[in-house]
Design a protein around this motif. Structure first.
Motif, PDB file in Angstrom:
ATOM      1  N   VAL A 492       0.847  -1.251  -0.036  1.00  0.00           N
ATOM      2  CA  VAL A 492      -0.040   0.194   0.265  1.00  0.00           C
ATOM      3  C   VAL A 492       1.041   1.248  -0.120  1.00  0.00           C
ATOM      4  O   VAL A 492       1.920   1.379   0.954  1.00  0.00           O
ATOM      5  CB  VAL A 492      -1.110  -0.054   1.531  1.00  0.00           C
ATOM      6  N   PRO A 493       0.835   2.151  -0.843  1.00  0.00           N
ATOM      7  CA  PRO A 493       1.446   3.367  -0.972  1.00  0.00           C
ATOM      8  C   PRO A 493       1.367   4.229   0.408  1.00  0.00           C
ATOM      9  O   PRO A 493       0.263   4.304   0.912  1.00  0.00           O
ATOM     10  CB  PRO A 493       1.225   4.008  -2.070  1.00  0.00           C
ATOM     11  N   ASN A 494       2.469   4.931   0.657  1.00  0.00           N
ATOM     12  CA  ASN A 494       2.408   5.524   1.843  1.00  0.00           C
ATOM     13  C   ASN A 494       3.349   7.109   1.595  1.00  0.00           C
ATOM     14  O   ASN A 494       4.599   6.809   1.969  1.00  0.00           O
ATOM     15  CB  ASN A 494       2.981   4.906   3.240  1.00  0.00           C
ATOM     16  N   PRO A 495       2.794   8.119   1.222  1.00  0.00           N
ATOM     17  CA  PRO A 495       3.627   9.116   0.987  1.00  0.00           C
ATOM     18  C   PRO A 495       3.938   9.866   2.099  1.00  0.00           C
ATOM     19  O   PRO A 495       4.590  10.796   2.022  1.00  0.00           O
ATOM     20  CB  PRO A 495       2.586   9.996   0.239  1.00  0.00           C
ATOM     21  N   ASP A 496       3.711   9.368   3.281  1.00  0.00           N
ATOM     22  CA  ASP A 496       3.945   9.926   4.321  1.00  0.00           C
ATOM     23  C   ASP A 496       5.386   9.348   5.475  1.00  0.00           C
ATOM     24  O   ASP A 496       5.631   9.784   6.301  1.00  0.00           O
ATOM     25  CB  ASP A 496       2.811  10.540   5.773  1.00  0.00           C
ATOM     26  N   ILE A 497       5.846   8.302   4.775  1.00  0.00           N
ATOM     27  CA  ILE A 497       6.909   7.658   5.081  1.00  0.00           C
ATOM     28  C   ILE A 497       8.148   8.533   5.326  1.00  0.00           C
ATOM     29  O   ILE A 497       8.549   9.387   4.542  1.00  0.00           O
ATOM     30  CB  ILE A 497       7.296   6.531   4.687  1.00  0.00           C
ATOM     31  N   LYS A 498       8.608   8.876   6.593  1.00  0.00           N
ATOM     32  CA  LYS A 498       9.740   9.731   6.875  1.00  0.00           C
ATOM     33  C   LYS A 498      10.850   8.925   7.490  1.00  0.00           C
ATOM     34  O   LYS A 498      11.132   7.679   7.830  1.00  0.00           O
ATOM     35  CB  LYS A 498       9.388  10.873   7.759  1.00  0.00           C
ATOM     36  N   TRP A 499      11.890   9.693   7.783  1.00  0.00           N
ATOM     37  CA  TRP A 499      13.380   9.251   7.943  1.00  0.00           C
ATOM     38  C   TRP A 499      13.219   8.703   9.498  1.00  0.00           C
ATOM     39  O   TRP A 499      12.520   9.192  10.597  1.00  0.00           O
ATOM     40  CB  TRP A 499      14.264  10.309   8.154  1.00  0.00           C
ATOM     41  N   GLU A 500      13.830   7.483   9.730  1.00  0.00           N
ATOM     42  CA  GLU A 500      14.049   7.154  11.066  1.00  0.00           C
ATOM     43  C   GLU A 500      15.209   7.811  11.440  1.00  0.00           C
ATOM     44  O   GLU A 500      16.130   7.833  10.930  1.00  0.00           O
ATOM     45  CB  GLU A 500      14.186   5.530  11.031  1.00  0.00           C
ATOM     46  N   THR A 501      15.218   8.302  12.765  1.00  0.00           N
ATOM     47  CA  THR A 501      16.188   9.191  13.330  1.00  0.00           C
ATOM     48  C   THR A 501      16.719   8.623  14.490  1.00  0.00           C
ATOM     49  O   THR A 501      16.201   8.119  15.382  1.00  0.00           O
ATOM     50  CB  THR A 501      15.794  10.532  13.647  1.00  0.00           C
ATOM     51  N   THR A 502      18.188   8.985  14.923  1.00  0.00           N
ATOM     52  CA  THR A 502      18.715   8.516  15.957  1.00  0.00           C
ATOM     53  C   THR A 502      19.536   9.885  16.510  1.00  0.00           C
ATOM     54  O   THR A 502      20.196  10.568  15.744  1.00  0.00           O
ATOM     55  CB  THR A 502      19.865   7.542  15.913  1.00  0.00           C
ATOM     56  N   THR A 503      18.870  10.387  17.816  1.00  0.00           N
ATOM     57  CA  THR A 503      19.544  11.319  18.443  1.00  0.00           C
ATOM     58  C   THR A 503      20.520  11.041  19.636  1.00  0.00           C
ATOM     59  O   THR A 503      20.049   9.945  20.560  1.00  0.00           O
ATOM     60  CB  THR A 503      18.400  12.257  19.072  1.00  0.00           C
TER      61      THR A 503
END
Length: 809
Positions: A492-503
């Protein structure tokens, strides 16, 4: 340089024929260790952030050797290694097996239980392995040009018979200065050819077993060969002869990989330079797997047991283009070093395979090179195949400034912007800043110079991003449907996938005392990973199977690291220095705004579908959740607690290492000891293979299996519990080396000659009942979620002795 992501360049052996999926080899095998100048790990948050998404899981810098100005140097080195398993399972002899089989209620007059032989199956499967390694290098240069060339050849046997790796490598590093040193050209290239031979050692195998599990549990009264010269079988469709698995299942891969890096630096002004960098990483690999017709134990996996062959190709190309502008200036007591740049990377990955069954060829025939020798008539579908292609792009903008005042106060600021084609339209770009500051206290007047030769306080903060997930997962994807003959929606498309981040942030202190003889560091670190990328089941009523999304989560790793170096003796003849480092770690899933994620698969008879590592908020990542083992009832059946609960983490709370280096005249020696404590390992091998129920079925077990299960019925089914959860604490002598620099006359054929003797994995002190507490099964992952700390019939670790010679001319 060229960034390497560590992904595999070859396909592992596909396990669809019933021998388990065999993992691909280490993708960094193409590097010749003899070419490495040094390896450094960037732990500081602000230092790693300049690499953006490439540094999400840490940064390891590998610097290779370069030519040096002055006299040229030719080096030749050779070594030979002897390796054997550090430990094998202490399985019962034929006589003791029959004795315990009788106690288990088996009829030892039955030839299925007592075939009359006395076979040590581990001896038939394992061997003493020999490795040969040869390296030749030539380097040198002058004020204008530096060069380094090397050739390497490695022929390595595995301790499982038939397994091996043959590697040929070549490297060129060169630089040349032009136009009064205004322009510097540099080229670095390495190429390798690797031939791998594997065995059926897949870690996701069931009750039929792989080479290692069958060597452990096969009845020791069975012979290797039947009276007619064929491989012995007890007549049951699932029985696998360990030696037959070695000789009739072939797994191999050939790969070629070339890395090339070309750069040009233009020193525009004395303090301003521009650098253009082009990199290419190209690899081609072919994997060949075959199961001979009539191989015992595959009748339930291969139609008609008429053989199986698979040829898989993979082609990977990564192209890198970078432009950087560097500015340096000194204004009084202030120093500024600024960098700005742009980077573009293109990742291309192609693969295809063909697979065949229903062979009409006889045993011993080369199936993968004669894949058309099949019966494809009637309803037989002898051939299947497939192909795939993926491409992704990563473009980055980055800037960094280092400022120092009077060599006392140091500031670093970095910003990297990464844009990846993998992400949805709304979140293609990620922004990753970092900051660092340091105060060199030893340059302050109030710090006593007679005590501290160096004292620095530092702190850092940085954010990195992760884009290591499959290409096209933000888009709708489709796959052929073999039932309908059409296409089925996969994702299923998901245009809102964003970066996994490590702080990450941390503070530390560096110090040196006693005129530098005693030095060390103390660091506190805290890392938090958010917006985890994860594949979920597609929401109804969508017909797709998967939808990738970000999980609102927080995975935390925090702790303290200490390192200490002390030069105990610094004499005319005897030098002795000691280094120690230790890390205390706490891992926790601090937030998880979804239902529990399952991982930690167990394998073996009676354990299908079982998992023991549900990722749960408030507990460590990959924590073990198990029923308590409470003993046996009057009938000898296992008693368990009613509910599963958290029982431990695979992450040790403390790891440490201790190195001693000695020099006495022409002699030198080094010893490295390391260890860990506070973690756990789950013994899936004992749970599935080494239990009384296995003996009841006519399989061999260890002496420890019998002695540790007093009171258990032989018919008691093996179930997951704390009985098989063990401490992973250990102390290991990992490396001991002794070297001697031969004294040569002035007119000798060589400038220097060194002899060496090295031992690896010499001693392991641990209460773990398996082979090694550091072994883990990568196949224990579930639905793409990794696992850690589960041991299941893993390839044994070896003890190795190496003798070597190195000469400079």
């Amino acid at each position: 340089g060229i960034p390497l992501d560590g992904s595999s360049t070859t396909d592992g052996a596909d396990g669809s024929a019933g021998f388990g999926n065999v993992a691909a080899k280490n993708p960094l095998n193409f590097i010749n260790p003899n070419d490495i100048e040094n390896i450094s790990v960037l732990k500081d948050a602000s230092a790693a952030a300049i690499y953006g998404s490439r540094g999400a899981n840490g940064v390891v810098l590998i610097t290779t050797k370069k030519g040096k100005s002055g006299q040229s140097s030719l080096n030749f080195s050779a070594n030979t290694s002897i390796s054997s398993n550090y430990k094998n399972y202490d399985v019962m002899s034929a006589a003791d097996f029959l004795k315990n089989a009788t106690a288990a209620g088996l009829d030892v007059s039955n030839k299925l239980i007592n075939a009359g032989a006395n076979t040590d199956w581990q001896k038939e499967v394992y061997r003493t392995a020999v490795t040969q390694n040869y390296n030749l290098s030539y380097g040198g240069g002058n004020d204008k040009t530096n060069y380094f060339f090397s050739l390497g050849y490695n022929d390595q046997q595995g301790t499982v018979k038939g397994t091996a790796m043959n590697k040929l490598t070549a490297r060129i590093n060169a630089t040349h200065k032009l136009f009064d040193d205004k322009v510097v050209l540099a080229v670095a290239m390495t190429t390798s050819q690797i031939k791998d031979k594997g065995a059926a050692t897949g870690g996701d195998i069931g009750f039929e077993g792989n080479v290692i599990s069958r060597a452990i549990q096969t009845n020791p009264t069975y012979p290797i060969l039947a009276t007619d010269g064929s491989y012995f079988t007890n007549g049951t469709p699932a029985f696998r002869n360990p030696v037959s698995l070695l000789n009739q299942v072939s797994i191999g891969a050939n790969s070629a990989r070339t890395l090339m890096n070309f750069s040009a630096t233009w020193n525009i002004l004395s303090n301003l330079s521009y650098k253009a960098n082009f990199g290419l990483d190209n690899s081609d690999a072919v994997s060949r797997t075959a199961v001979q017709p009539g191989t015992p134990g595959f009748a339930n996996n291969i139609p008609g047991n008429q053989g199986y062959a698979r040829i898989a190709n993979r082609y990977i190309t990564t192209t890198t283009i970078e432009h950087t502008l560097n500015y340096k200036t000194v204004l009084g007591k202030s120093k500024l070093d600024a960098l700005a740049g742009f980077s573009y990377q293109k990742f291309e990955n192609q693969s295809n395979f063909i697979q065949a069954i229903y062979f009409v060829a006889p045993q011993g025939f080369d199936l993968t090179n004669n894949i058309n020798f099949v019966d494809n008539s009637g309803t037989n579908k002898a051939f299947s195949g497939g192909s795939a292609k993926g491409q992704s792009d990563l473009q980055s903008y980055f800037a960094r400034a280092n400022y120092s005042y009077n060599d006392k106060y140091l500031l670093t600021a970095t910003l990297r912007v990464d844009g990846s084609s993998k992400f949805g339209l709304n979140n293609k770009y990620g922004y990753f800043p970092s900051f660092g500051a340091a105060w060199r206290l030893s340059n302050e007047s109030f710090i006593p110079k007679e005590v501290f030769s160096d004292l620095k306080l530092r702190t850092g903060y940085g954010i990195t991003g992760n884009q290591e997930f499959p290409t096209n997962t933000s888009l709708a994807t489709y796959a052929p449907n073999s039932s309908s003959g059409g296409l089925s929606k996969e994702n299923v498309p998901n245009p809102d996938i964003k970066w996994e981040t490590t702080t990450a942030y941390g503070v530390g202190i560096d110090f040196a005392l006693l005129k530098g003889r005693l030095s060390g560091t103390v660091d506190y670190f805290n890392k938090s990973t958010n917006n985890l990328l994860f594949p979920f089941a597609a929401p109804q009523p969508d017909v797709a199977t998967t939808r990738w999304s970000n999980i609102p989560a927080d995975i935390r790793n925090k702790g303290v690291e200490f390192s200490l170096n002390y030069q105990i003796l610094a004499g005319k003849k005897l030098d002795w220095d000691i280094s120690v480092n230790t890390t205390f770690l706490k891992n926790e899933v601090a937030r998880l705004d979804v239902a529990t994620i399952q991982t930690g698969n167990l394998f073996g008879q009676g354990l299908s579908g079982a998992f023991i590592q549900p990722i749960t908020q408030g507990y460590p990542l990959y924590g073990f959740f198990l029923n308590d083992f409470k003993g046996y009832d009057a009938s000898g059946n296992t008693i368990l607690s009613a509910e599963k609960s958290y029982k431990g983490s695979p992450f040790p709370t403390n790891t440490w290492g201790l190195t001693n280096n000695f020099t006495y005249g022409a002699w030198n020696a080094s010893i490295f000891i390391n260890g860990q404590s506070g973690g756990y390992v789950y013994n899936n091998t004992a749970n599935a293979v080494l239990n009384r129920g296995s003996l009841k079925q006519g399989n061999n077990v260890t002496y420890q299996t019998i002695s540790s299960t007093t009171g258990q019925a032989y018919g008691d089914a093996p179930v997951p519990s704390t009985f098989y959860l063990e401490k992973s604490d250990f102390v290991r002598i990992s490396n001991l080396s002794i070297g001697y620099n031969v004294s040569l006359p002035a007119n000798s054929f060589a400038k220097s000659l060194n002899l060496s003797l090295t031992g690896q994995n010499l001693l392991l002190i641990s209460n773990y009942t398996g082979l090694d507490p550091e072994i883990t099964n990568p196949a224990a992952s579930r639905n793409g979620v990794p696992s850690l700390g589960i041991d299941y019939i893993s390839y044994p670790k070896a003890r190795t002795f190496t003798i070597g010679v190195s000469a400079n001319f």
